[in-house]
Enzyme design. Structure first.
Site, PDB file in Angstrom:
ATOM      1  N   TYR A 182      25.189  41.646 -81.478  1.00  0.00           N
ATOM      2  CA  TYR A 182      25.921  41.172 -80.306  1.00  0.00           C
ATOM      3  C   TYR A 182      26.048  39.652 -80.377  1.00  0.00           C
ATOM      4  O   TYR A 182      25.175  38.965 -80.927  1.00  0.00           O
ATOM      5  CB  TYR A 182      25.173  41.510 -79.017  1.00  0.00           C
ATOM      6  CG  TYR A 182      25.437  42.891 -78.473  1.00  0.00           C
ATOM      7  CD1 TYR A 182      26.525  43.127 -77.638  1.00  0.00           C
ATOM      8  CD2 TYR A 182      24.596  43.954 -78.775  1.00  0.00           C
ATOM      9  CE1 TYR A 182      26.771  44.390 -77.118  1.00  0.00           C
ATOM     10  CE2 TYR A 182      24.835  45.230 -78.252  1.00  0.00           C
ATOM     11  CZ  TYR A 182      25.927  45.436 -77.428  1.00  0.00           C
ATOM     12  OH  TYR A 182      26.164  46.677 -76.913  1.00  0.00           O
ATOM     13  N   ASP A 207      29.206  47.492 -70.828  1.00  0.00           N
ATOM     14  CA  ASP A 207      29.492  47.364 -69.394  1.00  0.00           C
ATOM     15  C   ASP A 207      30.894  46.840 -69.133  1.00  0.00           C
ATOM     16  O   ASP A 207      31.540  46.275 -70.016  1.00  0.00           O
ATOM     17  CB  ASP A 207      28.502  46.354 -68.779  1.00  0.00           C
ATOM     18  CG  ASP A 207      27.158  46.995 -68.456  1.00  0.00           C
ATOM     19  OD1 ASP A 207      27.069  48.235 -68.455  1.00  0.00           O
ATOM     20  OD2 ASP A 207      26.201  46.229 -68.206  1.00  0.00           O
ATOM     21  N   ARG A 250      27.294  52.430 -75.169  1.00  0.00           N
ATOM     22  CA  ARG A 250      28.259  52.004 -74.163  1.00  0.00           C
ATOM     23  C   ARG A 250      28.250  50.493 -73.999  1.00  0.00           C
ATOM     24  O   ARG A 250      27.287  49.827 -74.402  1.00  0.00           O
ATOM     25  CB  ARG A 250      27.975  52.679 -72.837  1.00  0.00           C
ATOM     26  CG  ARG A 250      26.528  52.618 -72.444  1.00  0.00           C
ATOM     27  CD  ARG A 250      26.302  53.251 -71.082  1.00  0.00           C
ATOM     28  NE  ARG A 250      25.664  54.554 -71.164  1.00  0.00           N
ATOM     29  CZ  ARG A 250      25.260  55.249 -70.091  1.00  0.00           C
ATOM     30  NH1 ARG A 250      25.454  54.772 -68.881  1.00  0.00           N
ATOM     31  NH2 ARG A 250      24.675  56.407 -70.236  1.00  0.00           N
ATOM     32  N   ARG A 284      22.127  40.467 -72.190  1.00  0.00           N
ATOM     33  CA  ARG A 284      22.467  39.573 -71.084  1.00  0.00           C
ATOM     34  C   ARG A 284      21.222  39.056 -70.368  1.00  0.00           C
ATOM     35  O   ARG A 284      21.209  37.926 -69.871  1.00  0.00           O
ATOM     36  CB  ARG A 284      23.400  40.283 -70.112  1.00  0.00           C
ATOM     37  CG  ARG A 284      24.810  40.441 -70.690  1.00  0.00           C
ATOM     38  CD  ARG A 284      25.639  41.473 -69.934  1.00  0.00           C
ATOM     39  NE  ARG A 284      25.739  41.127 -68.532  1.00  0.00           N
ATOM     40  CZ  ARG A 284      26.219  41.965 -67.602  1.00  0.00           C
ATOM     41  NH1 ARG A 284      26.627  43.175 -67.952  1.00  0.00           N
ATOM     42  NH2 ARG A 284      26.290  41.581 -66.348  1.00  0.00           N
TER      43      ARG A 284
END
Lengths: 244, 244
Positions: free
Chosen positions: A110, A52, A50, A197
């Site tokens: 990422y 966010d 998933r 993050r």
């Protein structure tokens, strides 16, 4: 039954994340609706993982099985017509029955984009984290070396996640600068909840001089989230690629 | 009375262009409103030129005069707080009384971004022209040479414009490719209404093989818009810089 793999690009700004929720607009919900319109039956997708709310993707991967003879290019074109403008199928392939977008994933990449700027930048709002303070990239690169390899990343895990182990292997953290854009690129066999993050948030604190490598070492050892920097905001984050 | 020069960045997507209209949200209207809130009086700005609805700017320049002692950095910060998130003052300077954002402008640089893609790209929608057909850059560069120098550009003028002469000097047309992004960069002492978008529209037709250099030569000679390609859409266009 055919097993179909889709690569998706989406702008996460107006989605409540990837995965279906009881309420609200998610990438999964708009994709499953579009698939249902094309195939005239309910389709359930599986994603690599998933993302966010506010987080973007250039290479999210999903798969689904369907009993239909429609050629791939027609599925892509048809579903893209039913999808809203903030999500799109950029690639479509037929894969073996064993392929599972989540379980078969080997490496994920990422990217996190930080724009160094003193004034707000309207053209890159919702696409970058606009960061006021100057950054020392040498310090950031030095600290990022401590995070590479096979380690327990509990200190970088967001609360509310479920997993057996917090051990992951980061095989690359690259930090590049182009003009006033600083890009972090992380590659791992898997990421904990909010791990990217949280890592970027801490590296920015180090680059700004508010934290140091010593504190990072300590947090990794004690597996304590509290010692470290804040979670970087979602709009700078992009799921770039999933390797199988 | 101080003469103040502002450099603006804006996302043109939700503006009905730069210049005030009888109705609708324009860059000028939101900027003049924000200035009025800060200075507590009506401020009238002058811009280097207007931009159409959907067209972006990274370096639009405006100026205004005001009787106030507020330091520049406080004006910038204060006005940016009153501005909506799709426009921002990125630079502020005090200039001589003679400076006029439109009349003092010597050279303007525009950029036009074309994304080569078969599927829609959600992350760059409203920021690029997404173009399906393959492009021959060598042909585009060859054709663009015909447009450089001091020439009458009536064949590239949108209807409904007012001007004395259609003679302009283009001193540079650069065409660059980075991955699937093709960027046109044009520098001129002035552009006619819709001139950049009309030039790019024609260069794309040539790059795609639907038109040729011969037709371009003819259109320039006869000053006929009809022979040439369509106007490229606004979302790929950026006002990059105004030189004084």
């Amino acid at each position: 039954l055919r097993n179909i793999k889709l690569t998706l690009e989406y702008d996460g700004t107006r989605f409540l994340g990837f995965q279906n929720q009881r309420q609200g607009r998610t990438v999964q919900s708009v994709l499953e609706e579009a698939l249902q319109k094309l195939f005239q039956k309910r389709i359930k997708i599986v994603a690599s993982g998933r993302t966010d709310s506010g987080v973007h993707a250039e290479g999210q991967v999903v798969n689904f099985t369907v009993d239909s003879k429609i050629p791939l290019w027609k599925i892509q074109r048809g579903v893209n017509r039913y999808l809203p403008e903030d999500v799109s199928i950029v690639r479509i392939e037929e894969v073996s029955k064993k392929f599972h977008a989540q379980r078969s994933a080997k490496w994920k990449t990422y990217e996190y984009r930080v724009l160094q700027s003193k004034a707000p930048s309207p053209l890159t709002r919702n696409r970058t984290y606009q960061y006021y303070y100057p950054l020392n990239l040498a310090k950031i690169r030095q600290a990022s070396k401590l995070l590479q390899g096979r380690k327990d990343f509990r200190a970088f895990e967001g609360s509310g996640s479920r997993r057996k182990s917090a051990v992951r292997t980061i095989r690359k953290i690259e930090v590049k600068q182009q003009g006033n854009l600083v890009t972090f690129r992380l590659e791992s066999n898997g990421f904990l909840y909010r791990m990217v993050r949280n890592i970027v948030g801490t590296l920015l604190e180090i680059g700004q001089g508010r934290q140091n490598t010593q504190e990072l070492r300590k947090a990794m050892k004690l597996k304590q989230r509290e010692i470290l920097g804040p979670t970087a905001p979602p709009q700078g984050l992009y799921l770039k690629r999933v390797k199988y």
